[in-house]
Design a protein around this motif. Sequence first.
Motif, short mmCIF file in Angstrom:
data_model
loop_
_atom_site.label_atom_id
_atom_site.label_comp_id
_atom_site.label_asym_id
_atom_site.label_seq_id
_atom_site.Cartn_x
_atom_site.Cartn_y
_atom_site.Cartn_z
N SER A 1 0.83 -1.20 0.00
CA SER A 1 0.00 0.00 0.00
C SER A 1 0.87 1.25 0.00
CB SER A 1 -0.93 0.02 1.21
OG SER A 1 -0.23 0.39 2.38
N PHE A 2 0.27 2.35 -0.40
CA PHE A 2 1.00 3.62 -0.41
C PHE A 2 1.40 4.01 1.00
CE2 PHE A 2 -3.22 5.17 0.53
CZ PHE A 2 -3.01 6.30 1.31
N ARG A 3 0.63 3.61 2.00
CA ARG A 3 0.96 3.93 3.40
C ARG A 3 2.26 3.24 3.82
NH1 ARG A 3 -4.66 3.39 3.47
NH2 ARG A 3 -5.70 5.31 4.03
N VAL A 4 2.42 1.99 3.41
CA VAL A 4 3.64 1.24 3.73
C VAL A 4 4.84 1.88 3.05
CG1 VAL A 4 4.81 -0.98 3.42
CG2 VAL A 4 2.42 -0.92 4.16
N ILE A 5 4.67 2.27 1.80
CA ILE A 5 5.75 2.90 1.04
C ILE A 5 6.11 4.25 1.66
CG2 ILE A 5 6.36 3.92 -1.21
CD1 ILE A 5 4.54 1.69 -2.44
N LYS A 6 5.11 5.04 2.00
CA LYS A 6 5.34 6.34 2.62
C LYS A 6 6.09 6.17 3.94
CE LYS A 6 2.94 10.31 4.59
NZ LYS A 6 1.63 10.89 4.94
N ALA A 7 5.65 5.22 4.76
CA ALA A 7 6.30 4.98 6.06
C ALA A 7 7.75 4.56 5.89
CB ALA A 7 5.52 3.94 6.85
N ASP A 8 8.02 3.72 4.89
CA ASP A 8 9.39 3.26 4.67
C ASP A 8 10.28 4.40 4.19
OD1 ASP A 8 11.21 0.88 4.64
OD2 ASP A 8 11.47 1.58 2.57
N ILE A 9 9.75 5.24 3.31
CA ILE A 9 10.52 6.39 2.83
C ILE A 9 10.81 7.34 3.99
CG2 ILE A 9 10.44 8.45 1.35
CD1 ILE A 9 8.89 6.69 -0.69
N LEU A 10 9.81 7.59 4.84
CA LEU A 10 10.01 8.45 6.01
C LEU A 10 11.06 7.86 6.95
CD1 LEU A 10 6.38 9.56 6.93
CD2 LEU A 10 8.30 11.05 6.35
N ARG A 11 11.03 6.55 7.14
CA ARG A 11 12.01 5.88 8.00
C ARG A 11 13.42 6.07 7.45
NH1 ARG A 11 14.78 1.58 7.45
NH2 ARG A 11 13.61 0.82 5.67
N PRO B 1 11.74 20.55 6.78
CA PRO B 1 10.34 20.21 6.46
C PRO B 1 9.43 21.42 6.66
CG PRO B 1 11.30 18.57 7.92
CD PRO B 1 12.28 19.70 7.82
N LEU B 2 8.51 21.59 5.74
CA LEU B 2 7.52 22.66 5.86
C LEU B 2 6.51 22.26 6.93
CD1 LEU B 2 6.59 23.59 2.19
CD2 LEU B 2 7.97 24.89 3.77
N ARG B 3 6.17 23.20 7.74
CA ARG B 3 5.12 22.94 8.72
C ARG B 3 3.85 23.59 8.20
NH1 ARG B 3 6.40 20.77 13.63
NH2 ARG B 3 8.62 20.61 13.96
N GLN B 4 2.83 22.78 8.09
CA GLN B 4 1.55 23.29 7.62
C GLN B 4 0.52 23.12 8.72
OE1 GLN B 4 0.59 21.01 4.15
NE2 GLN B 4 2.03 22.10 2.87
N LEU C 1 3.89 12.82 0.75
CA LEU C 1 5.12 13.36 1.34
C LEU C 1 5.32 14.82 0.93
CD1 LEU C 1 7.39 10.24 0.87
CD2 LEU C 1 6.64 11.20 3.05
N VAL C 2 4.93 15.15 -0.29
CA VAL C 2 4.98 16.55 -0.75
C VAL C 2 3.98 17.37 0.06
CG1 VAL C 2 4.47 18.12 -2.66
CG2 VAL C 2 5.80 16.05 -3.08
N ASP C 3 2.76 16.86 0.20
CA ASP C 3 1.73 17.57 0.96
C ASP C 3 2.15 17.77 2.42
OD1 ASP C 3 0.17 17.69 -1.30
OD2 ASP C 3 -1.16 16.04 -0.70
N ASP C 4 2.89 16.82 2.97
CA ASP C 4 3.37 16.92 4.35
C ASP C 4 4.60 17.81 4.48
OD1 ASP C 4 1.33 15.19 5.05
OD2 ASP C 4 2.62 13.43 5.23
N GLY C 5 5.15 18.27 3.35
CA GLY C 5 6.31 19.16 3.38
C GLY C 5 7.63 18.45 3.60
N ILE C 6 7.67 17.14 3.40
CA ILE C 6 8.89 16.35 3.64
C ILE C 6 9.81 16.38 2.42
CG2 ILE C 6 9.80 14.08 4.25
CD1 ILE C 6 8.10 15.42 6.45
#
Length: 87
Positions: A6-16, A73-76, A53-58
């Motif tokens: 899932s995109f959530r798993v991919i996002k979490a791994d990239i963040l890690r 990181p951008l804080r929104q 990740l773009v929307d989160d400013g990462i």
Amino acid sequence: MCTTTSFRVIKADILRRISGGEWPPGSLLPNELALAREFGAARATVGRAMRELVDDGIVERKRKTGTRVRPVPLRQVRLDIPLVRVE
């Protein structure tokens, strides 16, 4: 049985990987196709993770130059203001 990532798993791994220093601020991330191969996912799924990740400013994305980890990181602030009806 086929499993999908899932995109959530991919996002979490990239963040890690970003927070762990594998991709420090300013570094270029692999393109969507390379990440899709790595995760065994559709390119659209990786694209959704990247958009979040773009929307989160990462990360920031620019055409022809790729996706880079933002130096800071951008804080929104997102406010949900309920509408109240007064009668």
